[in-house]
Design a protein around this motif. Structure first.
Motif, PDB file in Angstrom:
ATOM      1  N   ALA A 247      12.643  13.205   0.227  1.00 45.71           N
ATOM      2  CA  ALA A 247      13.488  12.201  -0.437  1.00 45.71           C
ATOM      3  C   ALA A 247      13.337  10.836   0.228  1.00 45.71           C
ATOM      4  O   ALA A 247      13.291   9.797  -0.451  1.00 45.71           O
ATOM      5  N   ASP A 248      13.227  10.832   1.560  1.00 45.16           N
ATOM      6  CA  ASP A 248      13.039   9.569   2.282  1.00 45.16           C
ATOM      7  C   ASP A 248      11.695   8.934   1.915  1.00 45.16           C
ATOM      8  O   ASP A 248      11.620   7.729   1.665  1.00 45.16           O
ATOM      9  N   VAL A 249      10.641   9.725   1.856  1.00 48.04           N
ATOM     10  CA  VAL A 249       9.320   9.191   1.485  1.00 48.04           C
ATOM     11  C   VAL A 249       9.347   8.685   0.041  1.00 48.04           C
ATOM     12  O   VAL A 249       8.782   7.626  -0.261  1.00 48.04           O
ATOM     13  N   ASP A 250      10.022   9.416  -0.852  1.00 43.34           N
ATOM     14  CA  ASP A 250      10.128   8.964  -2.242  1.00 43.34           C
ATOM     15  C   ASP A 250      10.846   7.615  -2.322  1.00 43.34           C
ATOM     16  O   ASP A 250      10.437   6.733  -3.086  1.00 43.34           O
TER      17      ASP A 250
ATOM     18  N   ILE B 175      12.993  19.373   5.388  1.00 42.29           N
ATOM     19  CA  ILE B 175      11.783  18.900   4.702  1.00 42.29           C
ATOM     20  C   ILE B 175      12.150  18.236   3.379  1.00 42.29           C
ATOM     21  O   ILE B 175      11.582  17.197   3.023  1.00 42.29           O
ATOM     22  N   GLU B 176      13.108  18.794   2.646  1.00 43.95           N
ATOM     23  CA  GLU B 176      13.564  18.168   1.389  1.00 43.95           C
ATOM     24  C   GLU B 176      14.109  16.767   1.654  1.00 43.95           C
ATOM     25  O   GLU B 176      13.845  15.835   0.890  1.00 43.95           O
TER      26      GLU B 176
ATOM     27  N   SER C 290       2.239  14.320   0.799  1.00 48.21           N
ATOM     28  CA  SER C 290       1.398  15.508   0.626  1.00 48.21           C
ATOM     29  C   SER C 290       1.610  16.497   1.765  1.00 48.21           C
ATOM     30  O   SER C 290       1.712  17.713   1.545  1.00 48.21           O
ATOM     31  N   GLN C 291       1.683  15.984   2.981  1.00 47.24           N
ATOM     32  CA  GLN C 291       1.913  16.854   4.135  1.00 47.24           C
ATOM     33  C   GLN C 291       3.287  17.518   4.047  1.00 47.24           C
ATOM     34  O   GLN C 291       3.436  18.708   4.348  1.00 47.24           O
ATOM     35  N   LEU C 292       4.290  16.759   3.609  1.00 44.34           N
ATOM     36  CA  LEU C 292       5.633  17.320   3.486  1.00 44.34           C
ATOM     37  C   LEU C 292       5.705  18.371   2.373  1.00 44.34           C
ATOM     38  O   LEU C 292       6.420  19.370   2.502  1.00 44.34           O
TER      39      LEU C 292
ATOM     40  N   SER D 203       0.837  -1.202   0.000  1.00 43.91           N
ATOM     41  CA  SER D 203       0.000   0.000   0.000  1.00 43.91           C
ATOM     42  C   SER D 203       0.870   1.250   0.000  1.00 43.91           C
ATOM     43  O   SER D 203       1.869   1.340   0.709  1.00 43.91           O
ATOM     44  N   ARG D 204       0.462   2.232  -0.789  1.00 39.12           N
ATOM     45  CA  ARG D 204       1.173   3.508  -0.873  1.00 39.12           C
ATOM     46  C   ARG D 204       0.388   4.618  -0.179  1.00 39.12           C
ATOM     47  O   ARG D 204       0.852   5.757  -0.134  1.00 39.12           O
ATOM     48  N   ASP D 205      -0.787   4.306   0.357  1.00 34.61           N
ATOM     49  CA  ASP D 205      -1.689   5.328   0.880  1.00 34.61           C
ATOM     50  C   ASP D 205      -1.057   6.197   1.958  1.00 34.61           C
ATOM     51  O   ASP D 205      -1.065   7.425   1.869  1.00 34.61           O
ATOM     52  N   THR D 206      -0.514   5.583   3.016  1.00 32.48           N
ATOM     53  CA  THR D 206       0.045   6.378   4.111  1.00 32.48           C
ATOM     54  C   THR D 206       1.274   7.154   3.656  1.00 32.48           C
ATOM     55  O   THR D 206       1.495   8.289   4.093  1.00 32.48           O
ATOM     56  N   LEU D 207       2.048   6.563   2.763  1.00 32.82           N
ATOM     57  CA  LEU D 207       3.235   7.258   2.257  1.00 32.82           C
ATOM     58  C   LEU D 207       2.846   8.442   1.375  1.00 32.82           C
ATOM     59  O   LEU D 207       3.471   9.516   1.446  1.00 32.82           O
ATOM     60  N   ASN D 208       1.807   8.269   0.546  1.00 35.34           N
ATOM     61  CA  ASN D 208       1.333   9.385  -0.279  1.00 35.34           C
ATOM     62  C   ASN D 208       0.800  10.519   0.590  1.00 35.34           C
ATOM     63  O   ASN D 208       1.022  11.698   0.293  1.00 35.34           O
TER      64      ASN D 208
END
Length: 181
Positions: free
Chosen positions: A151-154, A146-147, A64-66, A55-60
């Motif tokens: 990058a970590d979330v990506d 934040i950047e 968005s928040q970031l 699932s990508r939901d929580t990461l997406n």
């Protein structure tokens, strides 16, 4: 005479045939639900083939928040730039007032207290410039943080596809749709 011929021999045996090498495939991220399992036992797979999707939901949502935080950090940098300009203008005016007051004091036209006040105002205005510059550095550091988080979330999003590291055959499948990886 001697002649050439092919000799064929059969060996009949019982036993278990096992793989020469077994590779355990695990997701590189934890805590995500399995959305799809794309390989079954006995399937032949190629290196790099997607075996499961997480699932990508929580990461997406986190991304968005970031992204919103990044926009806010950029606005903070712009606001800090404006504060620096204002503080520099105030400092320049305070320095002019100080210089004028000192010149008039030398002529005896202004009391010492007024000159002391003008000197203190110039010092205070210079300190305000330093504070504004530090605020900008802080806002830029927040933006850099934040950047790095984006990058970590990506990276984590790229790891939601569980891929076969090598070509082979699936011999065991433990993943189930809905299970937490």
């Amino acid at each position: 005479p001697v002649t050439k011929a092919t000799l064929t021999d059969r060996v009949i045996a019982t036993g278990i045939v096992g793989p020469v090498e077994q590779v355990d495939v695990q997701p590189q991220i934890d805590g995500q639900a399995v959305d799809a399992v794309l390989a079954e036992v006995s399937d032949k797979v190629e290196a790099g083939q997607v075996l499961a999707r997480l699932s990508r939901d929580t990461l997406n949502l986190a991304k968005s928040q970031l992204l919103a935080s990044r926009a806010s950090a950029a606005a903070s940098v712009a606001q800090a730039d404006a504060s620096i300009l204002q503080a520099e203008a105030n400092r320049d005016e305070a320095v002019r007032q100080r210089d004028r007051s000192q010149a008039l004091r030398a002529q005896g036209n202004v009391p010492q207290a007024a000159t002391d006040q003008a000197i203190a105002s110039a010092i205070s205005a210079e300190a305000n410039v330093a504070v504004a510059r530090q605020a900008k550095l802080s806002a830029e550091a927040q933006g850099n943080l934040i950047e790095a988080q984006i990058a970590d979330v990506d990276l984590r999003l790229s790891r939601t596809e569980v891929k076969a590291p090598v070509a082979g055959e699936v011999v065991i499948k433990n993943a189930r749709v809905g299970a937490i990886a």
